[in-house]
Motif scaffolding. Structure first.
Motif, short mmCIF file in Angstrom:
data_model
loop_
_atom_site.label_atom_id
_atom_site.label_comp_id
_atom_site.label_asym_id
_atom_site.label_seq_id
_atom_site.Cartn_x
_atom_site.Cartn_y
_atom_site.Cartn_z
N ASP A 60 0.85 -1.18 0.00
CA ASP A 60 0.00 0.00 0.00
C ASP A 60 0.89 1.23 0.00
OD1 ASP A 60 -1.57 2.27 1.03
OD2 ASP A 60 -3.13 0.77 1.36
N ARG A 267 -9.40 7.78 -0.68
CA ARG A 267 -8.40 6.77 -0.32
C ARG A 267 -8.72 6.14 1.02
NH1 ARG A 267 -2.69 8.98 1.43
NH2 ARG A 267 -3.86 9.10 3.39
N ARG A 273 -7.93 3.12 -4.32
CA ARG A 273 -6.94 2.22 -3.76
C ARG A 273 -5.66 2.31 -4.58
NH1 ARG A 273 -11.07 -2.87 -3.82
NH2 ARG A 273 -12.91 -1.56 -3.61
N TRP A 275 -1.47 0.75 -4.80
CA TRP A 275 -0.42 -0.14 -4.32
C TRP A 275 0.86 0.09 -5.10
CZ3 TRP A 275 -5.27 -1.83 -5.93
CH2 TRP A 275 -6.14 -2.25 -4.93
N ASN A 360 -4.15 2.16 -8.14
CA ASN A 360 -5.20 2.87 -7.43
C ASN A 360 -6.56 2.50 -8.00
OD1 ASN A 360 -3.43 4.21 -5.83
ND2 ASN A 360 -3.38 6.03 -7.07
#
Length: 377
Positions: A60, A267, A273, A275, A360
């Motif tokens: 993350d 977020r 999202r 990573w 994301n």
């Protein structure tokens, strides 16, 4: 100065080589890849990496720890050595000065940047650097290789001085963040993403190639205290999707910025999202991903201005788009946007700029995204 390191005979010859570099970066990068047969690659791509640069699973972005070093080791290679002489026109002592005088892009400033020192997941070590530190070695090495191909010169003294392009110690490596922005229609399953073309007249690095967006060198805004990956990402979205000027001021307040507030809230509640799956080096994405129709509206123009800045190109993919290859000459990270096991991956630019990969997921209201499958101008 050896025979292989003599300067260009004229400014006209230097410009000719520079033009050849910008017009043939894709082919030159593939040829340069063959110089490093023993270095690890990312999957089936030509991207160079190290085992320690790839975490066992995506990280993350918010969990990545940044470590600061006030006293970093001085770089051994700066681009002002005798070995760099073959990349320079008469009377100009560095590659950045040559570009300033003979081929200055529209965006060309020696701003403060963050120099990458080491990668120890989930921690990254940084120190202060300058943008021209990367240009003086990275673009010079690219110019040297282009000249060798164009002028039939066999010697590569500067590249030989750098040796291993994945070794961060000999010269200043300036990280950049590339975000492959994915939008998924939960009704149809269609996935779309955006590409833009890097105009050689406007950018110093990677001109003439297609690239995901947003992307930007990891650097502070106006020397402000924003040593933070997320702040850099949001600024790049604002600049490239919304056309926001790259001027913030030292007293800029992120907390009062509506776009920053909304993306941060998205977020935190899971609508967005992201990573990171590793670092790589290219002889030159990372995606935010989102459902178009989950109801969250990023009201600051991300959807309305989808065609984007600097001659941006929209590109649509159906089904499992990130696993399919583009047929046009994109920068290496974009040629394998899905990465291993379908994960987007970041890459380090060819000697000089590293890339940080993130994935994301963004929520926006339904609306036209991109037209035409598998088409690039």
């Amino acid at each position: 100065m050896g025979a292989g390191a003599r300067p260009h005979g004229s400014h006209a010859t230097w410009r000719e080589v520079r033009r050849h570099l910008n017009e043939h970066r894709h082919e030159l990068a593939r040829a340069a890849d063959r110089l490093y047969p023993d270095l690890p690659r990312v999957g089936s791509t030509h991207l160079l990496t190290r085992e320690t640069w790839t975490p066992t699973r995506p990280v993350d972005l918010h969990r990545i720890a940044l470590r600061w070093d006030d006293r970093p080791p001085a770089p051994a290679v700066t681009g002002r050595e005798a070995e760099a002489g073959s990349t320079l026109p008469p009377g100009l002592p560095s590659y950045s000065q040559a570009m300033e005088a003979l081929d200055k892009p529209r965006l060309f400033e020696d701003r403060t940047c963050y120099r990458l020192l080491d990668v120890d997941w989930p921690e990254l070590g940084f120190a202060r650097g300058r943008y021209f530190d990367g240009v003086d070695v990275g673009e010079a090495a690219a110019h040297e290789f282009a000249a060798a191909r164009l002028l039939a010169e066999a010697d590569l003294p500067l590249r030989r001085l750098v040796a291993d392009p994945t070794d961060l110690r000999p010269r200043v490596a300036l990280p950049a963040i590339s975000m492959l922005t994915l939008r998924r229609d939960s009704c149809t399953g269609a996935m779309t993403f955006v590409l833009h073309w890097r105009d050689p007249a406007r950018v110093a690095h990677g001109g003439g190639l297609y690239q995901v967006m947003p992307v930007g060198v990891f650097q502070p805004a106006e020397e402000a205290a924003d040593f933070d990956l997320w702040k850099c990402v949001v600024r790049e979205y604002a600049e490239e999707f919304l056309g926001r000027p790259e001027v913030y001021g030292d007293a800029f307040d992120y907390g009062a910025w509506p776009l920053y507030q909304e993306l941060t809230e998205a977020r935190e509640d899971g609508r967005l999202r992201r990573w990171c799956s590793g670092w790589v080096w290219a002889p030159s994405p990372s995606p935010p991903r989102g459902d178009r129709d989950r109801g969250g509206d990023l009201r600051h123009g991300l959807r309305r201005r989808h065609r984007v800045e600097r001659g941006g190109t929209r590109h649509r993919r159906e089904g499992h788009p990130v696993r399919r290859r583009l047929s046009k000459p994109v920068r290496p990270p974009r040629a394998d946007a899905g990465g291993r096991r379908g994960r987007p991956r970041t890459r380090l630019e060819a000697p000089p700029y590293p890339r940080l990969a993130a994935v994301n997921r963004v929520s926006t209201q339904p609306g036209p995204v991109a037209d035409g499958a598998d088409r690039l101008p």
